[in-house]
Design an enzyme around this catalytic site. Sequence first.
Site: not given
Length: 351
Positions: A8-9, A43, A66, A120, A130
Amino acid sequence: MTIIAAADGSALGNPGPAGWAWYIDDARWRCGGWKRGTNNQGELTAVLDLLRQTAHTDEPLHVLCDSQYVINSITKWMAGWKRKGWKKADGKPVLNVEVMKALDAAIQGRNVTFEWVKGHAGHEMNEKADELANSAAKAHAAKKLPDAGPGFPGATAVGAGEDPAAPPTAGKDNPKGTTTTTPPTEPAPADEPDLFSLDGLASGSSSSSGPGSEPASKSHTSANAGTGSGSPASGSATDSDVFAQVVALERSLLDDAVRLDRKQLTRLLDVRWRQVDASGRTWTRREVSEAGRSHTGVELEVVETRRLSDDVVLLLWRASGPDGVSSLRSSIWQRTGTEWKQVYQQGTREA
């Protein structure tokens, strides 16, 4: 046994202080970031670092992500970009091309699959990645270095340097991927697509050997950024930096990919957010997210920026649409900790 990892980023402002992270378990994870970067750069770098950290293993790698932008870039569009000399279908250069090239090199000969997961939404590994990426971004916002984490056992190469757009190479002469003294470059503009957990996209897996296609050219929001006067200290460097950050945040809200992304809206719009549009209708954050109204072609012209307090900024700007209709918008942004969120906006159509 397949290695399953989430990547994630995060970017506070997009662009702004940025972070990246990948997570397998509490004993195998890494994160990092930069003073200024975008979500997409975070990301992409998370995946790149994961690929390099696991390069010495023969085990298949399954990446949970995501970001549809990252998955499609690697599995669908990259082959076509390479054939065209790293150009998109419209002839424009590929964004974050150095990271893309590094990803292309790192994935060669590997058994790598990708799976989109909704951000989320309670996915444990995605939530952990995240959290780590966001913490790294906050650390850089506070001018600190985040805890990089333990990494992957036996790793010999890493993939994040000072410049998010050009990570260091890793090879025999540079096994650790150490950073050179090349100064960081300006990150990609705010109209870079941010395709994260878009509602309506089905979760699924894709391999790393997809076709070399890419989407049709998309017109993005253009903006005339600037800062106005209004507060006694508006000429100070501190105010200028704050105003520039708020304008960048406002501009990102005109990107349809961001507006349709609940993850992004959650970070940019306060839970108490309200908007009164030019017709007099009041909108909540949830309503504007579900409405999915397009802002393609809307231009932003800053009229005035004013600091109402240390942590509250009023941005007055003009929105000009492709239909020639313009309106004046008043946006109130409030800072909590290191993050700015919009709490209120009102629009008035110009005669």
